[in-house]
Write a protein that holds these residues in place. Structure first.
Motif, PDB file in Angstrom:
ATOM      1  N   ARG A 416      28.124  88.985  45.162  1.00 32.08           N
ATOM      2  CA  ARG A 416      27.819  89.998  44.139  1.00 32.08           C
ATOM      3  C   ARG A 416      28.990  90.132  43.168  1.00 32.08           C
ATOM      4  O   ARG A 416      28.786  90.288  41.962  1.00 32.08           O
ATOM      5  CB  ARG A 416      27.498  91.343  44.806  1.00 32.08           C
ATOM      6  CG  ARG A 416      26.154  91.364  45.529  1.00 32.08           C
ATOM      7  CD  ARG A 416      25.794  92.755  46.014  1.00 32.08           C
ATOM      8  NE  ARG A 416      26.665  93.189  47.101  1.00 32.08           N
ATOM      9  CZ  ARG A 416      26.465  92.888  48.379  1.00 32.08           C
ATOM     10  NH1 ARG A 416      25.424  92.158  48.730  1.00 32.08           N
ATOM     11  NH2 ARG A 416      27.292  93.327  49.312  1.00 32.08           N
ATOM     12  N   SER A 419      28.919  87.087  40.901  1.00 35.61           N
ATOM     13  CA  SER A 419      27.867  87.219  39.894  1.00 35.61           C
ATOM     14  C   SER A 419      28.341  88.079  38.729  1.00 35.61           C
ATOM     15  O   SER A 419      28.045  87.810  37.563  1.00 35.61           O
ATOM     16  CB  SER A 419      26.611  87.840  40.519  1.00 35.61           C
ATOM     17  OG  SER A 419      26.036  86.970  41.461  1.00 35.61           O
ATOM     18  N   ARG A 423      28.598  86.859  34.934  1.00 40.31           N
ATOM     19  CA  ARG A 423      27.833  87.631  33.950  1.00 40.31           C
ATOM     20  C   ARG A 423      28.713  88.077  32.788  1.00 40.31           C
ATOM     21  O   ARG A 423      28.278  88.112  31.634  1.00 40.31           O
ATOM     22  CB  ARG A 423      27.204  88.856  34.622  1.00 40.31           C
ATOM     23  CG  ARG A 423      26.257  89.647  33.728  1.00 40.31           C
ATOM     24  CD  ARG A 423      25.647  90.811  34.487  1.00 40.31           C
ATOM     25  NE  ARG A 423      26.635  91.828  34.807  1.00 40.31           N
ATOM     26  CZ  ARG A 423      27.057  92.751  33.936  1.00 40.31           C
ATOM     27  NH1 ARG A 423      26.590  92.768  32.710  1.00 40.31           N
ATOM     28  NH2 ARG A 423      27.941  93.656  34.305  1.00 40.31           N
ATOM     29  N   LYS A 692      20.367  79.343  31.354  1.00 41.17           N
ATOM     30  CA  LYS A 692      20.590  80.723  31.784  1.00 41.17           C
ATOM     31  C   LYS A 692      19.563  81.682  31.198  1.00 41.17           C
ATOM     32  O   LYS A 692      19.419  82.806  31.674  1.00 41.17           O
ATOM     33  CB  LYS A 692      22.012  81.165  31.403  1.00 41.17           C
ATOM     34  CG  LYS A 692      23.093  80.413  32.165  1.00 41.17           C
ATOM     35  CD  LYS A 692      24.488  80.788  31.687  1.00 41.17           C
ATOM     36  CE  LYS A 692      25.547  79.961  32.412  1.00 41.17           C
ATOM     37  NZ  LYS A 692      26.906  80.243  31.915  1.00 41.17           N
ATOM     38  N   ASN A 728      18.937  77.307  37.929  1.00 32.72           N
ATOM     39  CA  ASN A 728      18.516  78.589  37.356  1.00 32.72           C
ATOM     40  C   ASN A 728      17.010  78.835  37.465  1.00 32.72           C
ATOM     41  O   ASN A 728      16.549  79.935  37.160  1.00 32.72           O
ATOM     42  CB  ASN A 728      18.916  78.657  35.880  1.00 32.72           C
ATOM     43  CG  ASN A 728      20.416  78.765  35.685  1.00 32.72           C
ATOM     44  OD1 ASN A 728      20.982  79.838  35.795  1.00 32.72           O
ATOM     45  ND2 ASN A 728      21.050  77.632  35.412  1.00 32.72           N
ATOM     46  N   ASN A 759      25.557  78.717  42.845  1.00 35.53           N
ATOM     47  CA  ASN A 759      24.919  79.590  41.859  1.00 35.53           C
ATOM     48  C   ASN A 759      23.626  80.188  42.421  1.00 35.53           C
ATOM     49  O   ASN A 759      23.337  81.378  42.246  1.00 35.53           O
ATOM     50  CB  ASN A 759      24.633  78.799  40.588  1.00 35.53           C
ATOM     51  CG  ASN A 759      23.991  79.649  39.504  1.00 35.53           C
ATOM     52  OD1 ASN A 759      24.451  80.744  39.206  1.00 35.53           O
ATOM     53  ND2 ASN A 759      22.899  79.151  38.929  1.00 35.53           N
ATOM     54  N   ARG A 762      24.693  82.829  45.027  1.00 32.15           N
ATOM     55  CA  ARG A 762      25.257  84.039  44.424  1.00 32.15           C
ATOM     56  C   ARG A 762      24.191  84.934  43.811  1.00 32.15           C
ATOM     57  O   ARG A 762      24.316  86.159  43.812  1.00 32.15           O
ATOM     58  CB  ARG A 762      26.276  83.642  43.356  1.00 32.15           C
ATOM     59  CG  ARG A 762      27.548  83.027  43.904  1.00 32.15           C
ATOM     60  CD  ARG A 762      28.338  82.406  42.780  1.00 32.15           C
ATOM     61  NE  ARG A 762      29.444  81.600  43.280  1.00 32.15           N
ATOM     62  CZ  ARG A 762      29.909  80.522  42.669  1.00 32.15           C
ATOM     63  NH1 ARG A 762      29.357  80.112  41.545  1.00 32.15           N
ATOM     64  NH2 ARG A 762      30.916  79.847  43.172  1.00 32.15           N
ATOM     65  N   GLU A 763      23.158  84.308  43.277  1.00 28.80           N
ATOM     66  CA  GLU A 763      22.105  85.091  42.639  1.00 28.80           C
ATOM     67  C   GLU A 763      21.045  85.555  43.637  1.00 28.80           C
ATOM     68  O   GLU A 763      20.045  86.162  43.252  1.00 28.80           O
ATOM     69  CB  GLU A 763      21.462  84.276  41.514  1.00 28.80           C
ATOM     70  CG  GLU A 763      22.423  84.008  40.370  1.00 28.80           C
ATOM     71  CD  GLU A 763      21.716  83.592  39.101  1.00 28.80           C
ATOM     72  OE1 GLU A 763      20.461  83.553  39.096  1.00 28.80           O
ATOM     73  OE2 GLU A 763      22.405  83.318  38.112  1.00 28.80           O
ATOM     74  N   LYS A 765      18.923  83.808  45.438  1.00 31.14           N
ATOM     75  CA  LYS A 765      17.641  83.119  45.269  1.00 31.14           C
ATOM     76  C   LYS A 765      17.424  82.015  46.304  1.00 31.14           C
ATOM     77  O   LYS A 765      16.517  81.202  46.154  1.00 31.14           O
ATOM     78  CB  LYS A 765      17.558  82.514  43.860  1.00 31.14           C
ATOM     79  CG  LYS A 765      17.644  83.533  42.728  1.00 31.14           C
ATOM     80  CD  LYS A 765      17.329  82.909  41.385  1.00 31.14           C
ATOM     81  CE  LYS A 765      18.206  81.731  41.079  1.00 31.14           C
ATOM     82  NZ  LYS A 765      17.912  81.147  39.749  1.00 31.14           N
TER      83      LYS A 765
END
Length: 939
Positions: A416, A419, A423, A692, A728, A759, A762-763, A765
């Motif tokens: 988190r 991220s 961001r 993204k 993504n 990635n 971290r997201e 998903k």
């Protein structure tokens, strides 16, 4: 202990070949002076006749391999053999086949026979034992005696009979290692006894090496102690005549071992951790002295204080006196001849220009006074070069080092935090140790991050304000924060303006402080007649500045730049022309960039810069609180044009700033670049950016490049960028990224694919299908894959990050099905298993290790994972494993005991000192020694 102990005591040799490669050859070449050409493998040495008495019994080539030595050491060529060396496995008896080996030595025509298993070390004059060390520690202590027998200088200059006569047999054989160790401790005690009070002061001073002393009262700054020698990586800071940098990466321990120059210079940008590194070294060297492991007395010196009235000798005396060791200049000269000092000279770049040659000359003079060691730090803007020195660049933090640090602070919550980093476009900032630490501290409290460097430092300043207000004025002399900030701004501005030094002299401080206080008195912002030293006290209590003998300096350049930028913003509002004199000066760029954050509206400020320096204007725009859409659009348009420049460095800077600007202003530019730009480096960046958006048009754009496959060292991997873009989107797209990794496991693509999977993690998903795809990829067998080690390492790190306990059965099963020669894959699998902390995983590993029905390989690997596990392994498990008949399992169990207190395992260790396996004995003794229980062993 010395270099022999430092290099060899922790070796984990598995067999005879390991002992030869990791111990014998380095000992002969690095420490005894022989070359690789001198060391002849026995198989390459001509056969000789062997005799028993007068009777010929055969030839050396007739002996079984186990009865022949590994090397014949010659000088110049094979016609001049000097001694033979036999390497044995760590668990082998040194006397096994001794008579045959002696016969071989006589057959070769030499009288000296060396036998070692990497732990014990013996030298025979064929008939008699003439040197013995029972372990590496003892070999280290007896090394001078070893050199008198085996060194190339001795072997080439003395006949054998003279060497024998010169050997002190009593010293070489009879004195126990415990006696030698005790004598050595007494000698070291005498060397450091005069400095004991000073060393205890240093230990207290630097025990919180991770945070400046001024900040240690600021209770909310809970900075973890993460050793810099584990965090940082280094490269040689030299270029060849062809302009190519040596790309080899070193850790701190390797630099200490491999580079013998008395001066080591560490160079790096502001905030990378140079001062923290020196303070950590000072602390560890102090602890070594107090525990009598070392006698090099550390002295930490901030070079910012070097000047006309304070030379290096004065600064050394001052440092010693702070620790209660009072010494005159004449007495110091004698100490420099009598003792060895370890000088830690911080911030060479902060020495005033006019004193540079003086400080360099004084350092060179000190080097000539004895065997002293020096570490000097500096920024790249003033990269010092000295005779007899090695220079090293402190690298920006790598992703795995950042992840390790975040694990320490956040555990599973680190994704988190990361991220939030991505961001806000702060990935580059996260590679700077100071900025990363500040971001961590902010995020721990606010669960959010500011979007730029200036705002990060500003947030910390706000936290310091809050802390001080919470003290109800008890730690201040009544100055409010607005006044403090203005004074700090003027002091910082003065430092940047003079461009001489990061420290202000007493006279310079007065030139700023007295007019400022007069102004504040007239405007009734401070009490009338306030004393100057009380103001300096207030400023120092913030931790932002420090004072020393009337001088004043900022803790770190990041805070200097922050307050100088606040002052510039105020001066600009009073007179915008102030910008004209400085906007083209490199030293002012970070101040100008920061100033845009302190203005309510930066439009005119940025417009004044844009015409002469587009990139500086872009940096200001990123920092700005508010700026007109017209100005943003104009700058974005100009940056898009720069992306078509034939000069790669210009394209790089243009794309860098486009990525930092809010996507609502830049996304269409990235789509346009993919269609109309001709440079692959620009396509790569644009491809990753458009993905993204996570839209249908973004996915269509990425799939237009799905088979794009070109690459070079400078361009990187295009397929890697495709994989990062695919991460993504949806599950099938993510699986496609794994397929790219499978097809192109080269180093560059490997790195990008790791980033792509991280990635996804971290997201939040990551799905079961993707997890399964990753595990299957890791476990699949690939023949003749030259990149296998990189792929395995990257996938292992990914599986560790995922931490799914459902992986465990297949990972354990893979020990029994993998190629036995593929040791690296087994090591990676152990690393994954070691990372689990749950009791369920510990139980599975314990069951597999203990159950005799499992193969030896599975049991050995599971017991090895238990010995290093990050989970809580009950002592009873290791007690059970110590009863195993397999010596490798007993070794692993002994290693596992190192996690328990000395009282819990003392009896077990003392029992297994007598194990039939030499390595179990060795590890038992080592753990006893590490816990101060050698006396128990002797008793």
């Amino acid at each position: 202990m010395g270099k022999i102990f430092g290099q060899f005591h922790s070796l984990k040799n598995e067999n005879e070949a390991d002992v030869s490669q990791n111990f014998v050859i380095p000992l002969l070449t690095k420490y005894l002076g022989f070359t690789l050409e001198d060391i002849k493998p026995e198989r390459n040495f001509p056969a000789r006749d062997i005799f028993y008495g007068r009777r010929k019994s055969g030839s050396t080539e007739d002996l079984p391999k186990s009865q022949r030595p590994d090397f014949v050491v010659c000088i110049n060529d094979i016609s001049n053999p000097k001694f033979v060396v036999d390497s044995k496995a760590p668990n082998e008896d040194l006397e096994q086949h001794l008579s045959q080996l002696k016969s071989y030595a006589i057959g070769v025509g030499v009288n000296t026979l060396v036998i070692t298993n990497g732990i014990g070390f013996r030298i025979y004059d064929v008939n008699h034992l003439m040197f013995e060390a029972n372990n590496i520690e003892e070999l280290d202590l007896k090394f001078n005696g070893l050199k008198e027998i085996l060194s190339k200088d001795v072997q080439s200059s003395k006949p054998f009979i003279e060497i024998i006569k010169s050997v002190d047999i009593d010293k070489a054989l009879d004195k126990s290692s415990e006696q030698i160790i005790e004598e050595e401790r007494r000698k070291r005690q005498l060397k450091v006894s005069d400095f004991e009070e000073y060393l205890k002061y240093l230990e207290r001073e630097f025990q919180n090496w991770q945070i400046p002393r001024e900040f240690q009262t600021v209770s909310y700054l809970e900075i973890e102690q993460y050793p810099p020698d584990r965090l940082h990586r280094f490269q040689i800071h030299e270029t060849s005549k062809f302009g190519v940098r040596d790309e080899k990466i070193y850790i701190l321990a390797e630099i200490e071992q491999k580079f013998n120059t008395p001066i080591k210079i560490f160079i790096g940008p502001s905030g990378i951790g140079k001062t923290t590194l020196l303070k950590y070294i000072a602390y560890t060297k102090t602890r070594e002295c107090l525990s009598l492991q070392n006698t090099e007395i550390p002295i930490y010196i901030p070079l910012r204080n070097f000047g006309a009235n304070l030379g290096l000798k004065d600064l050394i005396i001052s440092s010693l006196e702070k620790g209660g060791f009072n010494v005159s200049s004449e007495e110091l000269s004698k100490l420099l001849q009598k003792h060895v000092f370890f000088f830690l000279l911080d911030a060479f770049d902060e020495v005033q220009e006019k004193y540079l040659e003086d400080v360099k000359r004084e350092i060179e003079d000190f080097v000539g006074m004895g065997s002293h060691k020096f570490i000097v730090t500096s920024r790249e803007t003033r990269a010092i070069n000295l005779p007899r020195s090695s220079r090293f660049l402190i690298n920006s933090l790598e992703q795995n080092e950042i992840e390790n640090l975040l694990e320490r602070y956040f555990g599973g919550g680190r994704f988190r935090f990361w991220s939030e980093i991505t961001r806000n476009g702060l990935v580059e900032e996260s590679k700077n140790t100071l900025l990363l630490t500040l971001m961590i501290l902010i995020y721990k409290e606010d669960r959010a991050l500011p979007p730029s460097r200036t705002k990060i430092v500003g947030k910390i300043v706000e936290k310091i304000k809050e802390w001080e207000r919470g003290k109800d004025g008890r730690l201040t002399n009544g100055l409010n924060w607005d006044v403090k900030e203005k004074i700090l701004g003027e002091l910082a501005y003065k430092i940047v303006e003079t461009q001489e030094n990061l420290t202000l002299s007493k006279k310079q401080v007065d030139s700023v402080l007295i007019p400022s206080l007069n102004y504040f008195e007239e405007n009734r912002e401070v009490s009338r007649g306030i004393v100057k030293h009380r103001v300096i006290d207030d400023l120092a209590l913030t931790g932002i500045v420090s004072r020393d003998a009337g001088t004043l300096s900022f803790w770190h350049r990041a805070f200097l730049n922050y307050f100088a930028s606040k002052a510039l913003a105020d001066k600009y509002l009073e007179n915008p022309k102030v910008l004209e004199d400085i906007k083209n000066k490199l030293a002012w760029e970070p101040i100008i960039i920061g100033s845009s954050e302190h203005l309510d509206d930066s439009t005119e400020f940025v417009e004044a810069i844009k015409g002469t320096n587009l990139f500086l204007a872009s940096a200001c725009m990123v920092e700005a609180r508010k700026i007109s859409v017209h100005t943003i659009t104009d700058i974005v348009s100009q940056l898009a044009t720069k992306c078509s420049s034939p000069i790669g460095a210009i394209r790089y800077r243009a794309i860098y700033f486009l990525k930092r600007i809010n996507p609502m202003h830049t996304m269409d530019v990235f789509f346009d670049v993919l269609e109309n730009n001709k440079y692959p480096d620009v396509w790569k960046n644009a491809l990753e950016e458009v993905a993204k958006e996570k839209s249908d048009r973004a996915k269509r754009a990425v799939y237009e490049f799905i088979d794009w496959d070109e690459g070079s060292f400078f361009l990187g991997s295009t397929q890697g960028s495709v994989a990062k873009a695919l991460s993504n989107f949806d599950i099938d797209d993510q699986l496609r990224a794994i397929e790219i990794w499978r097809k192109k496991p080269d180093i560059l693509t490997n790195m990008d694919c790791i980033e792509a999977i991280l990635n996804i993690i971290r997201e939040g998903k990551l799905t079961k299908r993707v997890k399964k795809g990753l595990l299957d990829f890791y476990l699949e067998k690939v023949e003749n894959d030259i990149y296998k080690s990189h792929k395995d390492g990257g996938l292992a790190d990914i599986l560790i990050e995922i931490g799914d306990e459902n992986f465990i059965p297949k990972l354990i099963e893979s020990f029994g099905t993998r190629d036995p020669q593929n040791h690296l894959h087994g090591m990676r699998t152990k690393d994954i298993l070691v990372s689990y902390k749950s009791n369920h995983v510990i139980e599975q590993l314990s069951s597999k290790a203990i159950d005799q029905k499992n193969s030896d390989l599975i049991r050995e690997e599971c017991s090895a994972a238990l010995s290093k596990s990050k989970g809580i392994v009950p002592l009873s498990i290791f007690e059970k494993l110590l009863e195993d008949k397999n010596p490798r399992i007993r070794r692993n169990a002994i290693n596992g005991l190192d996690r328990f207190s000395a009282a819990e395992v003392k009896d077990l260790l003392l029992e297994y000192v007598n194990d039939e396996d030499a390595w179990v004995q060795h590890e038992s003794i080592k753990i006893l020694g590490d816990n101060g229980l050698l006396v128990e062993l002797v008793n």
